[in-house]
Design a protein around this motif. Sequence first.
Motif, short mmCIF file in Angstrom:
data_model
loop_
_atom_site.label_atom_id
_atom_site.label_comp_id
_atom_site.label_asym_id
_atom_site.label_seq_id
_atom_site.Cartn_x
_atom_site.Cartn_y
_atom_site.Cartn_z
N THR A 19 0.84 -1.20 0.00
CA THR A 19 0.00 0.00 0.00
C THR A 19 0.87 1.26 0.00
O THR A 19 2.03 1.21 0.44
CB THR A 19 -0.87 0.06 1.28
OG1 THR A 19 0.02 0.14 2.41
CG2 THR A 19 -1.78 -1.14 1.42
N ASP A 35 0.72 3.52 2.07
CA ASP A 35 1.12 3.78 3.46
C ASP A 35 2.39 2.99 3.83
O ASP A 35 3.27 3.50 4.54
CB ASP A 35 0.00 3.42 4.43
CG ASP A 35 -1.13 4.42 4.34
OD1 ASP A 35 -0.87 5.56 3.90
OD2 ASP A 35 -2.28 4.06 4.68
N ALA A 44 5.27 4.79 2.32
CA ALA A 44 5.64 6.04 3.01
C ALA A 44 6.60 5.78 4.17
O ALA A 44 7.41 6.63 4.52
CB ALA A 44 4.39 6.75 3.50
N GLU A 59 -4.41 9.14 -2.94
CA GLU A 59 -3.80 8.26 -1.93
C GLU A 59 -2.28 8.50 -1.85
O GLU A 59 -1.69 8.56 -0.78
CB GLU A 59 -4.06 6.81 -2.35
CG GLU A 59 -4.47 5.90 -1.23
CD GLU A 59 -4.60 4.47 -1.76
OE1 GLU A 59 -4.45 3.56 -0.95
OE2 GLU A 59 -4.83 4.26 -2.98
N THR A 60 -1.66 8.66 -3.01
CA THR A 60 -0.21 8.90 -3.06
C THR A 60 0.14 10.21 -2.37
O THR A 60 1.05 10.27 -1.53
CB THR A 60 0.26 8.98 -4.53
OG1 THR A 60 -0.01 7.75 -5.17
CG2 THR A 60 1.74 9.30 -4.62
N ASP A 88 -1.52 11.97 -0.23
CA ASP A 88 -1.76 11.94 1.22
C ASP A 88 -0.69 11.13 1.96
O ASP A 88 -0.19 11.56 2.99
CB ASP A 88 -3.15 11.34 1.51
CG ASP A 88 -4.26 12.27 1.06
OD1 ASP A 88 -3.97 13.45 0.70
OD2 ASP A 88 -5.43 11.83 1.03
N ALA A 89 -0.37 9.95 1.41
CA ALA A 89 0.61 9.10 2.11
C ALA A 89 1.97 9.79 2.17
O ALA A 89 2.66 9.75 3.19
CB ALA A 89 0.75 7.75 1.40
N HIS A 90 2.38 10.45 1.09
CA HIS A 90 3.68 11.14 1.09
C HIS A 90 3.65 12.36 2.01
O HIS A 90 4.64 12.64 2.70
CB HIS A 90 4.08 11.53 -0.34
CG HIS A 90 4.56 10.36 -1.15
ND1 HIS A 90 3.72 9.36 -1.58
CD2 HIS A 90 5.79 10.01 -1.57
CE1 HIS A 90 4.42 8.46 -2.25
NE2 HIS A 90 5.68 8.83 -2.26
N SER A 97 2.15 12.63 4.69
CA SER A 97 2.21 12.21 6.09
C SER A 97 3.65 12.10 6.59
O SER A 97 3.90 12.11 7.79
CB SER A 97 1.48 10.87 6.28
OG SER A 97 2.23 9.82 5.71
#
Length: 552
Positions: free
Chosen positions: A276, A278, A281, A313-314, A316-318, A320
């Motif tokens: 995923t 996440d 990340a 999604e990418t 947001d995950a990065h 974070s």
Amino acid sequence: MTTTDIRDVTAPDWWRHAVIYQVYLRSFADGNGDGVGDIAGLRSRLPYLAVLGVDAVWINPWYRSPMADAGYDVADPRDIDPVFGTLAEADAMIAEAHALGLRVLLDIVPNHSSDRRPWFQAALAAGPGSPERERYWFRPGRGANGELPPNNWRSEFGGPAWTRVTDPDGTPGEWYLHLFAPQQPDLNWNHPEVRADFEATLRFWFDRGVDGFRIDVAPGMIKHDNLPDVLAAGHGPGEHPHWDRDAVHQIYRGWRKIADSYFTPRVFVAEAWVDTPDRLALYLRPDELHTAFNFHYLVTPWRAEELRATITETVDAHASVGAPPSWVLSNHDVARHVSRYARHQSGKPLRLLDDVVELPADLATGTRRARAAVLLMLALPGCAYVYLGEELGLPEVEDLPDDAFQDPTWERSGRTSRGRDGCRVPIPWAGAEPPYGFNKIGNGRTWLPQPGNWAPYTAEAQKGDPTSTLELYRNALRVRRATAALGDGDMRWEDAPDGVLSFSREPGFQCLVNISDGPIAIPAGTETLLASDGITGGALPVDTAVWLRTTR
Ligand code: GLC
């Protein structure tokens, strides 16, 4: 090129917005006429890359290797294989690239070595229980006479991940682990000498001016101590016995310290096929690696809903972990995206030639989508990768003859998988027939045969033609560099009809991609900076992307 076009190679955060060109060295340009691309060929074509407008090159392994897996079986990581050239030529190439404003990334292969590496040869000679064997994963077999592999792990190239050795006295002996080909034994990262040796390799190349490394199989190095079977179903995050185990992060914290001890700081990009965004990340926490290939994006079908979801999604995950997202459409392990996009885009991810070869293809559509896809990719926040030849719009070579295959996948799969050679065919530079300027001396041989119909794809044929894919890439990279809103930063989705991607970036930029089934109106109050194909009457055709300056 004017002096203002030269990139500042000392800017420490260059990697946060870079466009990096993957030089699959053996397929780029052949300087000595033996049919295999090499450093001399690369040096002769560096100006082409500078004019293309990329910021850096990533060069696949060029180290001493028996080439069982095209150089990913490294026998000496601190020397150049003679097929590619010499260390002196490598030094010259690095200096010349820097003078043109291009950064240089190499490819480090920590999960395994070649079976010809002296360490492995010593392990074979020294026999069971010896300290030499501890740098790898040797184990007795199961079964009454040790005739069964120690566990059920599978090689990525097909078949078991274990091979049994013959002891010095001629009797069948222990088994050793290889998650890839048998010529690529896995290293034991619990061994301090293994760790120290890779740190020495990093410093060796950093000291020579190399700007960073792509890390091969980055989630692979840590194995479960007991080597348990892979379960048919079910593993929690980080619980797989040999992929993406949490202890791998500690290795990268150590590597980051080494990279940060240089000026300018050196950088890493992880090759990490993990479950995923996440999990990805986690590799990009501030004290670990800088970036990672976004394979979730690479396999996302050309459909607006799926692309939008992957992009969100990418990002947001990065965010974070404070890392810039990266974007990639093709590389040397997957079918070229022109040919993937030439297929009907169901929800099923298409990755390998084997996934697409039986499906009907419409190359005109694939090309149109690929052109739109590069404008989408280069408008997104962060950095991006370009795989050699994609700027020429090359399709996958799907009909290589069986006797041409070089990828170990072909033999390891019992000649059932066509492997990855179809995206590795030497690229065409000029002229009407093979070798299309790939080599200028020699007998015109190329290590994989080129198709007879590639004349329209040569760089020479496309240069100066405003409708060509090469000129689209050049324009896109030029506009991207000149547009403050592009590169690192934020994006905001705008309302859009079904099947349309629309997002804006500040100051004053909007990107629209039409993946619906009819033309859509281009918003009023905008000025077109660049479009992937012709726009008529203020409408954006299907499978077309446009970059807009917004004056609202
Ligand atoms: C990576 C490389 C691939 C190679 C494998 C084993 O996935 O990209 O080409 O075969 O690692 O090193």
